[in-house]
Design a protein around this motif. Structure first.
Motif, short mmCIF file in Angstrom:
data_model
loop_
_atom_site.label_atom_id
_atom_site.label_comp_id
_atom_site.label_asym_id
_atom_site.label_seq_id
_atom_site.Cartn_x
_atom_site.Cartn_y
_atom_site.Cartn_z
N ILE A 285 0.85 -1.19 0.00
CA ILE A 285 0.00 0.00 0.00
C ILE A 285 0.89 1.25 0.00
O ILE A 285 0.68 2.18 -0.77
CB ILE A 285 -0.96 -0.03 1.21
N LEU B 211 2.45 1.62 -3.41
CA LEU B 211 1.49 2.13 -4.40
C LEU B 211 1.32 3.65 -4.26
O LEU B 211 1.16 4.36 -5.25
CB LEU B 211 0.14 1.43 -4.26
N TYR C 39 -4.08 3.33 4.82
CA TYR C 39 -4.35 4.02 3.53
C TYR C 39 -4.20 5.53 3.71
O TYR C 39 -3.60 6.22 2.90
CB TYR C 39 -5.78 3.78 3.02
N PHE D 202 -8.81 3.89 -2.55
CA PHE D 202 -8.57 2.66 -1.77
C PHE D 202 -9.90 2.14 -1.23
O PHE D 202 -10.60 2.85 -0.51
CB PHE D 202 -7.64 2.95 -0.60
N VAL E 107 -7.73 0.76 -5.85
CA VAL E 107 -6.90 -0.24 -5.17
C VAL E 107 -7.84 -1.05 -4.29
O VAL E 107 -8.42 -0.52 -3.34
CB VAL E 107 -5.78 0.41 -4.34
N ASP F 55 -8.57 -4.00 -1.80
CA ASP F 55 -7.87 -4.79 -0.78
C ASP F 55 -8.72 -6.02 -0.43
O ASP F 55 -9.85 -5.89 0.05
CB ASP F 55 -7.67 -3.89 0.44
N ILE G 110 -6.33 -2.30 -9.31
CA ILE G 110 -5.20 -3.03 -8.74
C ILE G 110 -5.77 -3.82 -7.56
O ILE G 110 -6.66 -3.31 -6.87
CB ILE G 110 -4.13 -2.03 -8.27
N GLU G 111 -5.30 -5.03 -7.35
CA GLU G 111 -5.81 -5.79 -6.20
C GLU G 111 -4.66 -6.15 -5.26
O GLU G 111 -3.62 -6.62 -5.70
CB GLU G 111 -6.53 -7.05 -6.68
N VAL G 112 -4.88 -5.89 -3.97
CA VAL G 112 -3.86 -6.16 -2.97
C VAL G 112 -4.33 -7.31 -2.09
O VAL G 112 -5.44 -7.26 -1.55
CB VAL G 112 -3.61 -4.90 -2.10
N THR H 281 0.26 -8.38 -4.95
CA THR H 281 -0.46 -7.28 -5.57
C THR H 281 -0.60 -7.58 -7.05
O THR H 281 0.38 -7.96 -7.69
CB THR H 281 0.30 -5.96 -5.34
#
Lengths: 402, 402
Positions: free
Chosen positions: A110, A113, A133, A172, A204, A206, A234-236, A253
């Protein structure tokens, strides 16, 4: 040298650090109190046998010429990246191993990013949410993140107003959400993806708690289950909550190659460059353990542990409801989000600590919309959960007296 | 979304990534070549037995209720921080455990230090040096770092001109230096500390190679051996090169409480806040292994390995000198820094790859002053070192023909 002016914006203490400080103070004044922590969301069950055995083999192997490993690829072992795709994203046909970056945990990525998108990108975040975040954004840009309030109410969860954000925002979001325990539905995500596409936002997403979504539910475990997400999201992910890896440190990620900046530049390419510069890969031992955790037997054992944590959360929820609290979440998440009339801010935290010697996390620590809430974690040891329930059942949460 | 404009400043490939790409291409066109890598500085000897045994115990313990560990302190296990002080800084009386931050490796902390000092601080660095200092700076600030050329010559090593920098600069230096292998003397450091104090600079002193300084030498292994350094210097350390932990990922950073910004704010306090926000601690397994590596037996075994790497470097240096190259470093460092007349830039890299099938690192990759040089690493396996020497002894390095 001048102090970095951005640090004037950061509150002095990180949430869980503040919790720790208050608990320490209480312990000093109440040395005999049997304090139980339902605070920080930390796993307590020993590592699954398959993983513990694998760790011993890896440790032994590292002492031999054949098994020793030095630097690995900064992006992570290809075997692990492929295993993640096969096991966790079987239905995502476009996903390639160089779109999966192995991290030493979601929190670190995180932060990375935040650096990737630079100090001029507007940032927004679902609120209440994981404080990292917000705080990590403050550390690299002057402008404060925009908070998108998203609280569960008896009538459902409020909508994320992504269409009110400046064009090209970085957003986020977390589902299942920490701390509220709510999960975005397919149709909600579809809408968020469409709005993001129209406005040039990058999401993003999560999924640290993805394994807590009940078997057989239609709720999405990955944003990529919704077609088109690869152009905006984007996937965390994390091994912490699903495999008990919070101490071992491992996450991933996904940065799809289809994700592009307005000028056509590949986000994946810039992130690759960033990772090779600011990171030297997750521990080889953690990565090898991750491969085992995703094996058939590893999955079986770790998901059994997840079931037990879910069971605990469910029991906790039942007891709280019984005593008159309003309770959200807890069905597809290891957290319950508790609302008690008359108690706000840190006062509900102090109430549970002083009346029941239970450590919780104050909702306010996750954002202003959390003021009337607190979070309890189902990650505690089973005996601690049972004892917590005994204590909760003695409280009057309809009319708590401080 | 707009691309982060800072990324336009970063060259597309990280040095070692570029080396890898060239080697892959050579392998394709010469499938039978027996390539030996003296390129990236990566350890090759299996983990010391004490550490390998400890890893097995830790892995076993993590599978039990008593031995399982989740999140640890973000700053690292206190036991490890105290062990580092006792073993590596026995003479530094002011050093306290909350001035030692455990990292997942020096590279990650170098990035985090860039964030700590923010985008308006002028940055300078010793050059040639580890490319991560330069590249990580480009990722968070518009202004390019100032390079302070510092090359060994037959008449000694040139001085770092710290007095020419803007006031309040952040300066990255490394001793023993990667890639040149030279070490700053006590009197040089004393001068740099004085100039920094007068000009408000903060030094980041990288001691990744500290254990390569010969026993009995008076060269400083830590900048804190020079009184007053605690007011101007941060020290970054690593277990990679001293204990073979390049795959295990462990390092530390010392941020003294005596280090203050111009307005009196504590740098240590800001770094603590940063670490609790952007990091979740190094792997518990790596940290426990680090404690063992610093035990009496662990030290004995790991320093024996360091001796063997030093022996290899010395043999390599001898062979290169014998064939007519100019060679620097290699006495207190695992690297030799080689100068061959007529070969500059990537051409010396290509020369060794094509003529001897040896992978090296071009000096140019460490900065413009490295143009006439290349770096060879003594970290290769002993049999590879011996074979490399056989091949080097067949070359004419006084008059190399490309």
């Amino acid at each position: 040298m001048k102090r970095n002016p951005l640090f004037f914006n950061v509150s002095e203490k990180y949430l869980f650090h503040e919790v720790k400080t208050r608990v320490e103070a209480f312990k000093k004044s109440h040395p005999d109190a049997q304090i139980i922590s339902l605070g920080i969301g930390d796993t307590t069950k020993p590592l699954a046998p398959t993983i513990s055995n694998a760790l011993q083999e890896i440790g032994q192997g590292m002492g031999t010429s054949q098994g020793y490993k030095g630097y690995g690829p900064e992006l992570g072992l290809v075997e692990l990246r492929e295993k993640i795709i096969k096991t966790l994203y079987p239905q995502i046909s476009w996903l390639d191993s160089d779109e999966v970056f192995i991290s030493d945990g979601a929190k670190s990525d995180i932060g990375r990013l935040q650096i990737l998108f630079g100090d001029t990108t507007p940032v927004a975040l679902q609120e209440p949410s994981y404080p990292a975040y917000f705080d990590s954004s403050l550390m690299i840009r002057q402008k404060r993140p925009i908070t998108l309030s998203c609280v569960p109410t008896p009538n459902g969860t409020s909508r994320l107003l992504l269409d009110t954000l400046p064009k090209g925002s970085l957003v986020f979001i977390c589902s299942p959400n920490n701390p509220t325990g709510t999960v975005f539905t397919r149709s909600e995500l579809k809408e968020y993806i469409e709005i993001s596409k129209m406005n040039g936002h990058i999401l993003v997403f999560d999924v640290a708690y993805r394994e807590y979504i009940l078997e057989g539910s239609d709720l999405p475990r990955s944003i990529y289950e919704i077609p088109g997400a690869e152009e905006v999201a984007i996937e965390v992910g994390s091994f912490s909550k699903s495999c008990g890896f919070s101490g071992i440190r491992l996450g991933w990620t996904v940065v799809p190659k289809a994700l592009r900046y307005a000028d056509g530049h590949s986000v994946n390419k810039d992130f690759t460059r960033l990772i090779t510069t600011l990171f030297n890969g997750a521990s080889y031992i953690s990565q090898k353990a991750g491969i085992i955790a995703l094996s058939e037997q590893g999955r079986k054992e770790t998901l059994e542990q997840v079931s037990l944590y879910k069971e605990s959360t469910k029991k906790l929820k039942k007891a709280l409801l019984e005593r008159g609290a309003k309770v959200y979440g807890g069905d597809h998440a290891p957290y319950v989000w508790v609302e008690i009339d008359t108690l706000t801010g840190w006062s509900s935290f102090d109430y549970f600590l002083s009346k029941a010697h239970i450590v919780t996390t104050p909702g306010i620590g996750f954002g202003p919309s959390g003021e009337k809430f607190l979070r309890m974690s189902g990650f505690a040891r089973s005996d601690d959960i049972d004892e917590s329930i005994n204590r909760i059942l003695k409280l009057n949460l309809r009319n708590p007296i401080e």
